[in-house]
Design an enzyme around this catalytic site. Structure first.
Site, mmCIF file in Angstrom:
data_model
loop_
_atom_site.group_PDB
_atom_site.id
_atom_site.type_symbol
_atom_site.label_atom_id
_atom_site.label_comp_id
_atom_site.label_asym_id
_atom_site.label_seq_id
_atom_site.Cartn_x
_atom_site.Cartn_y
_atom_site.Cartn_z
ATOM 1 N N ASP A 95 32.256 34.564 33.189
ATOM 2 C CA ASP A 95 33.110 33.390 34.066
ATOM 3 C C ASP A 95 32.371 33.700 35.440
ATOM 4 O O ASP A 95 32.600 34.478 36.066
ATOM 5 C CB ASP A 95 34.470 33.875 34.169
ATOM 6 C CG ASP A 95 34.242 32.124 34.699
ATOM 7 O OD1 ASP A 95 34.288 31.761 35.641
ATOM 8 O OD2 ASP A 95 35.763 32.051 34.644
ATOM 9 N N ASP A 111 28.349 26.467 36.694
ATOM 10 C CA ASP A 111 29.865 26.814 36.299
ATOM 11 C C ASP A 111 29.308 27.752 35.032
ATOM 12 O O ASP A 111 29.393 26.257 34.011
ATOM 13 C CB ASP A 111 31.077 26.202 36.498
ATOM 14 C CG ASP A 111 32.108 27.201 36.386
ATOM 15 O OD1 ASP A 111 32.048 28.393 36.572
ATOM 16 O OD2 ASP A 111 33.203 26.465 36.049
#
Length: 410
Positions: free
Chosen positions: A94, A293
């Protein structure tokens, strides 16, 4: 005096052998063949040397797998070894999260069938409230002397103890690594075996290993459908691709941990879609702009950008029947559309993300419906992991740049 190359010495000996037996035509042919063999051996040696060098350069290459195939989770995961003796967990990558978090034994609501058994690790240590790391985390409080954290992850609320232990991703063991040992979780957003935070904050994996990996990493995410750990996470500047296009890495004080980049345009087919520059503008007051992301699945574009891209996509698709919506997708087709699908590219300052159909179309098993896998966002453009599949994304934080290039890793 400079020594001759070893290969030249071998060839010289072979030529002398030819001269000494010039009357033997059979031997001459054998010698000629031997010289070719030597050259082939040298070529094979070079190939092997490149391979051996790659082992050194690749000492920090970590396989990446599809969480859908491994954990039935919409994430990408790596194997991390934590504690002494080491316990293996599949942690989700992440880039928009700073803290590293793992569900620990006794966690309420984690739903993990393999939590980290911290009591079995001889190197595990809970951090106290006075620790420097505790002061670097928002929303902390104390239970006795233990540093407790309260945070959100997606739609989940998490309570954890701040702790330290050893962690190994490649062959490099990072000692005294700080992370959240999760005690309670409410919600379903948390990946089953925890999160490897690759953000830019002080307690992220990249920041805690700055001395070792020089604030540099890259990844290639395989297809969601890939059953193997065919993708890879490369840690450190060694072994990163040389021929890769870079775009500047930007900072937004509103969200300093996120990886902002300058998106300047989007192509559907050969046409650069007419999108107002304000849709891409970096705004420090509200956090607007464009981020890359790894944790979000489908790309989001602010409404003016999404509407323009969607309408151009529909126009190029022609007369196919459009389904009003499927879940959060509003551009879907019920007929085969493979030949009519235009290409799509995100244009960044200095770099380009050129996508194949697998990067922007999603197929539903219900009725054979195919949808444009993007949707509108109120304020932030997010280049998500589906759009990044089979690309090398390189984050060079030390030099404030992001590299992008096509690379097959499925």
């Amino acid at each position: 005096m400079e020594r001759p190359h070893p290969l030249l010495l071998v060839l010289l000996l072979l030529l002398l052998s030819v001269s000494a037996h010039s009357g033997d035509s059979t031997l001459n042919s054998r010698v000629t063949h031997s010289a070719e063999t030597v050259l082939q051996m040298q070529a094979e040696d070079h190939t092997r040397l490149t391979y051996l060098a790659s082992l050194v350069a690749g000492r920090s290459f970590v396989p990446i797998g599809s969480g859908r195939q491994i954990l039935q989770s919409p994430t990408y995961v790596v194997k991390a070894k934590i504690g002494t003796p080491a316990q293996t967990l599949f942690m989700a990558l992440d880039t928009s999260t700073d803290m590293n978090m793992v569900p620990c034994t006794g966690c309420v609501g984690c739903g993990s069938n393999k939590p980290f058994a911290f009591a079995k690790s001889t190197t595990f240590k809970s951090l106290e409230c006075g620790a420097t790391q505790c002061k670097q985390v928002q929303n902390t409080n104390c239970l006795g002397t233990t540093c407790l954290m309260n945070m959100t992850y997606g739609a989940s609320s998490i309570a954890a103890n701040l702790a330290q232990d050893n962690i190994t991703l490649a062959i490099d063991s990072v000692t005294g690594y700080s992370f959240g040992c999760i005690q309670k979780a409410i919600g379903t957003s948390l990946p089953p075996q925890g999160v490897l935070g690759l953000g830019r904050g002080s307690l992220s994996f990249i920041s805690q290993t700055k001395t070792l990996y020089k604030s540099t990493f890259s990844y290639c995410l395989p297809s969601f459908k890939s059953p193997n750990f065919s993708g890879n996470l490369r840690l450190g500047p060694i072994g990163q691709p040389k021929n890769i296009k870079y775009t500047p890495l930007l900072s937004n004080p509103r969200h300093p941990s996120l990886y902002y980049v300058k998106l300047v345009g989007i192509k559907v087919g050969p046409k650069l879609v007419n999108i107002p520059p304000s849709a891409f503008a970096l705004n420090p007051s509200n956090g607007a702009g464009t981020i890359i992301d790894s944790g979000t699945v489908f790309t989001r574009l602010v409404t003016p950008a999404y509407t323009a891209v969607r309408d151009e996509f529909r126009r190029r698709m022609g007369r196919h029947a459009v389904v009003s919506s499927l879940g959060g997708f509003d551009t879907c087709y019920t007929v085969p559309i493979g030949k009519q699908v235009p290409t799509m590219s995100f244009m960044f300052e200095g770099a380009e993300l050129s996508m194949k159909q697998e990067n922007f179309l999603i197929y539903s098993s219900a009725g054979g419906i195919t949808c444009l896998a993007m949707s509108a966002s109120p304020s932030l453009n997010v280049v998500a992991n589906m759009q990044q599949q089979n690309h090398r994304i390189l984050f060079d934080v030390a030099n404030s740049k992001v590299g992008i290039s096509a690379e097959s890793c499925s």
